[in-house]
Design a protein around this motif. Sequence first.
Motif, mmCIF file in Angstrom:
data_model
loop_
_atom_site.group_PDB
_atom_site.id
_atom_site.type_symbol
_atom_site.label_atom_id
_atom_site.label_comp_id
_atom_site.label_asym_id
_atom_site.label_seq_id
_atom_site.Cartn_x
_atom_site.Cartn_y
_atom_site.Cartn_z
ATOM 1 N N ARG A 237 -68.408 -73.261 82.344
ATOM 2 C CA ARG A 237 -69.072 -72.255 83.280
ATOM 3 C C ARG A 237 -68.137 -70.967 83.662
ATOM 4 O O ARG A 237 -68.617 -69.828 83.969
ATOM 5 N N VAL A 238 -66.798 -71.190 83.394
ATOM 6 C CA VAL A 238 -65.932 -69.995 83.502
ATOM 7 C C VAL A 238 -66.146 -68.904 82.314
ATOM 8 O O VAL A 238 -66.355 -67.576 82.611
ATOM 9 N N ARG A 239 -66.570 -69.467 81.161
ATOM 10 C CA ARG A 239 -66.758 -68.347 79.999
ATOM 11 C C ARG A 239 -67.884 -67.378 80.562
ATOM 12 O O ARG A 239 -68.174 -66.300 80.187
ATOM 13 N N ALA A 240 -68.977 -68.469 81.037
ATOM 14 C CA ALA A 240 -70.408 -67.856 81.106
ATOM 15 C C ALA A 240 -70.035 -66.906 82.286
ATOM 16 O O ALA A 240 -70.606 -65.605 82.113
ATOM 17 N N ALA A 241 -69.544 -67.216 83.296
ATOM 18 C CA ALA A 241 -69.269 -66.299 84.724
ATOM 19 C C ALA A 241 -68.790 -65.003 84.193
ATOM 20 O O ALA A 241 -68.925 -63.980 84.503
ATOM 21 N N ALA A 242 -67.423 -65.075 83.615
ATOM 22 C CA ALA A 242 -66.780 -63.934 82.968
ATOM 23 C C ALA A 242 -67.469 -63.027 82.127
ATOM 24 O O ALA A 242 -67.543 -61.592 82.314
ATOM 25 N N MET A 243 -68.418 -63.552 81.341
ATOM 26 C CA MET A 243 -68.922 -62.742 80.565
ATOM 27 C C MET A 243 -70.081 -61.932 81.094
ATOM 28 O O MET A 243 -70.739 -60.848 81.065
ATOM 29 N N THR A 244 -70.842 -62.632 81.960
ATOM 30 C CA THR A 244 -71.731 -62.235 82.960
ATOM 31 C C THR A 244 -71.189 -61.025 83.730
ATOM 32 O O THR A 244 -71.897 -60.001 83.888
ATOM 33 N N TRP A 245 -70.047 -61.197 84.276
ATOM 34 C CA TRP A 245 -69.343 -60.150 85.149
ATOM 35 C C TRP A 245 -69.189 -58.922 84.102
ATOM 36 O O TRP A 245 -69.440 -57.640 84.580
ATOM 37 N N LEU A 246 -68.522 -59.041 83.013
ATOM 38 C CA LEU A 246 -68.320 -57.991 82.235
ATOM 39 C C LEU A 246 -69.507 -57.287 81.877
ATOM 40 O O LEU A 246 -69.586 -56.082 81.749
ATOM 41 N N ARG A 247 -70.552 -57.789 81.680
ATOM 42 C CA ARG A 247 -71.894 -57.190 81.043
ATOM 43 C C ARG A 247 -72.511 -56.351 82.290
ATOM 44 O O ARG A 247 -72.965 -55.263 82.122
ATOM 45 N N GLN A 248 -72.103 -56.701 83.744
ATOM 46 C CA GLN A 248 -72.599 -55.956 84.777
ATOM 47 C C GLN A 248 -71.517 -54.832 84.859
ATOM 48 O O GLN A 248 -71.862 -53.635 85.442
ATOM 49 N N ARG A 249 -70.316 -55.139 84.671
ATOM 50 C CA ARG A 249 -69.121 -54.327 85.065
ATOM 51 C C ARG A 249 -69.013 -53.316 83.872
ATOM 52 O O ARG A 249 -68.888 -51.821 84.463
ATOM 53 N N CYS A 250 -69.164 -53.530 82.644
ATOM 54 C CA CYS A 250 -69.015 -52.420 81.896
ATOM 55 C C CYS A 250 -70.242 -51.801 81.406
ATOM 56 O O CYS A 250 -71.203 -52.267 80.826
ATOM 57 N N THR A 251 -70.489 -50.284 81.693
ATOM 58 C CA THR A 251 -71.738 -49.630 81.534
ATOM 59 C C THR A 251 -71.536 -48.682 80.658
ATOM 60 O O THR A 251 -70.311 -48.276 80.250
ATOM 61 N N ALA A 252 -72.515 -47.867 79.941
ATOM 62 C CA ALA A 252 -72.462 -46.772 79.230
ATOM 63 C C ALA A 252 -71.432 -45.817 79.820
ATOM 64 O O ALA A 252 -70.823 -45.095 79.170
ATOM 65 N N GLU A 253 -71.734 -45.580 81.227
ATOM 66 C CA GLU A 253 -70.970 -44.545 81.928
ATOM 67 C C GLU A 253 -69.433 -44.910 82.121
ATOM 68 O O GLU A 253 -68.481 -44.225 82.328
ATOM 69 N N ASP A 254 -69.216 -46.360 82.033
ATOM 70 C CA ASP A 254 -67.912 -46.841 82.374
ATOM 71 C C ASP A 254 -67.545 -48.170 81.510
ATOM 72 O O ASP A 254 -67.617 -49.374 82.123
ATOM 73 N N PRO A 255 -67.553 -47.972 80.277
ATOM 74 C CA PRO A 255 -67.421 -49.244 79.312
ATOM 75 C C PRO A 255 -66.191 -49.870 79.339
ATOM 76 O O PRO A 255 -65.961 -50.736 78.869
ATOM 77 N N VAL A 256 -65.141 -49.390 80.176
ATOM 78 C CA VAL A 256 -63.760 -49.815 79.943
ATOM 79 C C VAL A 256 -63.243 -50.482 81.309
ATOM 80 O O VAL A 256 -64.074 -50.410 82.422
ATOM 81 N N VAL A 257 -62.364 -51.593 81.286
ATOM 82 C CA VAL A 257 -61.923 -52.198 82.487
ATOM 83 C C VAL A 257 -60.479 -52.231 82.574
ATOM 84 O O VAL A 257 -59.638 -52.221 81.717
ATOM 85 N N ARG A 258 -60.194 -52.233 83.942
ATOM 86 C CA ARG A 258 -58.706 -51.991 84.149
ATOM 87 C C ARG A 258 -58.087 -53.310 84.450
ATOM 88 O O ARG A 258 -58.563 -54.179 84.502
ATOM 89 N N ARG A 259 -56.893 -53.261 83.859
ATOM 90 C CA ARG A 259 -55.951 -54.571 83.887
ATOM 91 C C ARG A 259 -55.998 -55.235 85.142
ATOM 92 O O ARG A 259 -56.183 -56.534 85.319
ATOM 93 N N ASP A 260 -55.971 -54.526 86.343
ATOM 94 C CA ASP A 260 -55.868 -55.104 87.528
ATOM 95 C C ASP A 260 -57.088 -56.024 87.959
ATOM 96 O O ASP A 260 -57.419 -56.907 88.478
ATOM 97 N N GLU A 261 -58.203 -55.459 87.496
ATOM 98 C CA GLU A 261 -59.705 -56.199 87.698
ATOM 99 C C GLU A 261 -59.462 -57.469 86.860
ATOM 100 O O GLU A 261 -60.224 -58.449 87.402
ATOM 101 N N LEU A 262 -59.048 -57.297 85.615
ATOM 102 C CA LEU A 262 -59.176 -58.698 84.873
ATOM 103 C C LEU A 262 -58.156 -59.632 85.502
ATOM 104 O O LEU A 262 -58.485 -60.829 85.483
ATOM 105 N N LEU A 263 -57.034 -59.243 85.984
ATOM 106 C CA LEU A 263 -56.229 -60.206 86.803
ATOM 107 C C LEU A 263 -56.768 -60.726 88.184
ATOM 108 O O LEU A 263 -56.324 -61.856 88.531
ATOM 109 N N ARG A 264 -57.676 -60.003 88.698
ATOM 110 C CA ARG A 264 -58.082 -60.477 89.782
ATOM 111 C C ARG A 264 -59.624 -61.295 89.636
ATOM 112 O O ARG A 264 -60.101 -61.346 90.740
ATOM 113 N N PHE A 265 -60.097 -61.569 88.529
ATOM 114 C CA PHE A 265 -61.492 -62.165 88.553
ATOM 115 C C PHE A 265 -61.590 -63.408 89.330
ATOM 116 O O PHE A 265 -60.688 -64.249 89.424
#
Length: 304
Positions: free
Chosen positions: A12-40
């Motif tokens: 469940r954790v793996r599926a939820a994390a990857m779903t969030w990344l697919r929604q979070r990382c777009t063509a206009e903003d494909p990178v993610v900040r460290r603080d976002e990853l620490l606050r999942f």
Amino acid sequence: MIVPLGDDFDGRVRAAAMTWLRQRCTAEDPVVRRDELLRFQFEGRTIPLIDNRLGIRKPEGMSGALSILTTYTSDGARAPYEDAVGDDGLLRYKFQGNPQHYTNVGLRVAFEQRVPLMWFFGVKQGLYLPFFPVWIITVEVEQSQVAVALDEAQRHLSIGSVTSEIERRYSQRLTQQRLHQPVFRQRVIQAYETACAMCHLRHRSLLDAAHIIPDRDTRGVPAVSNGVSLCKIHHAAYDENILGVRPDYVIEVRADILEETDGPMLKHGLQEMQNLRLTLPRRRADHPDPELLEERYERFRTAM
């Protein structure tokens, strides 16, 4: 109050994390900040997707590693990707210290259970380009490392010395396309603060990392100093030797193009680039290498 983890917490954790990344990382903003990853957040609790100190993340309650991380380093610190790819074209990831450390054990368990992971690749301090899902496809104990597949196709390749020449070339090309090129692009675009160095266009999805010396050339290394952030029009014009850049960072337009008469794109997009200077990154280490520019400029002059 301790909330029970429930059945298949790992999945469940793996599926939820990857779903969030697919929604979070777009063509206009494909990178993610460290603080976002620490606050999942997952089911009412904070479950960091990366470790605060280590490169391998194995959360409590999960049997296998959840993610691996490659820290951003400047080009001068090491040659990009030099020790990350095996002869079979597959990426390697090193153990963290003692092979029996719980994080390394987590990598081995992820291999045994065939579970998907996430790989966060640093493109700037505190900024990561995610690759997911990836899989551990073999553990190389003597080298203290694991081999990582970037997609389903690589999961079924032969490993090591038994790799055929066709498989090896295919795997190398896949690694180049799936990881090296996207990482190079993001590192260059980040260095130029998400803008074209010629026209200052700021739409990330319309920006490319243009190689000064092409990557098919032995000198065409995936370093920021061998790249320039250009919009797609100016990238194409640079590749076609319609535009050239001198070693002093001044842009030149091919003589026959300057004499043409056409619409506003020719006038404003190309002809008005004549004698403008590239907008350079803040860090001198990220500036285009003058020697590489000179070599490329000579090719431009020959085309004139």
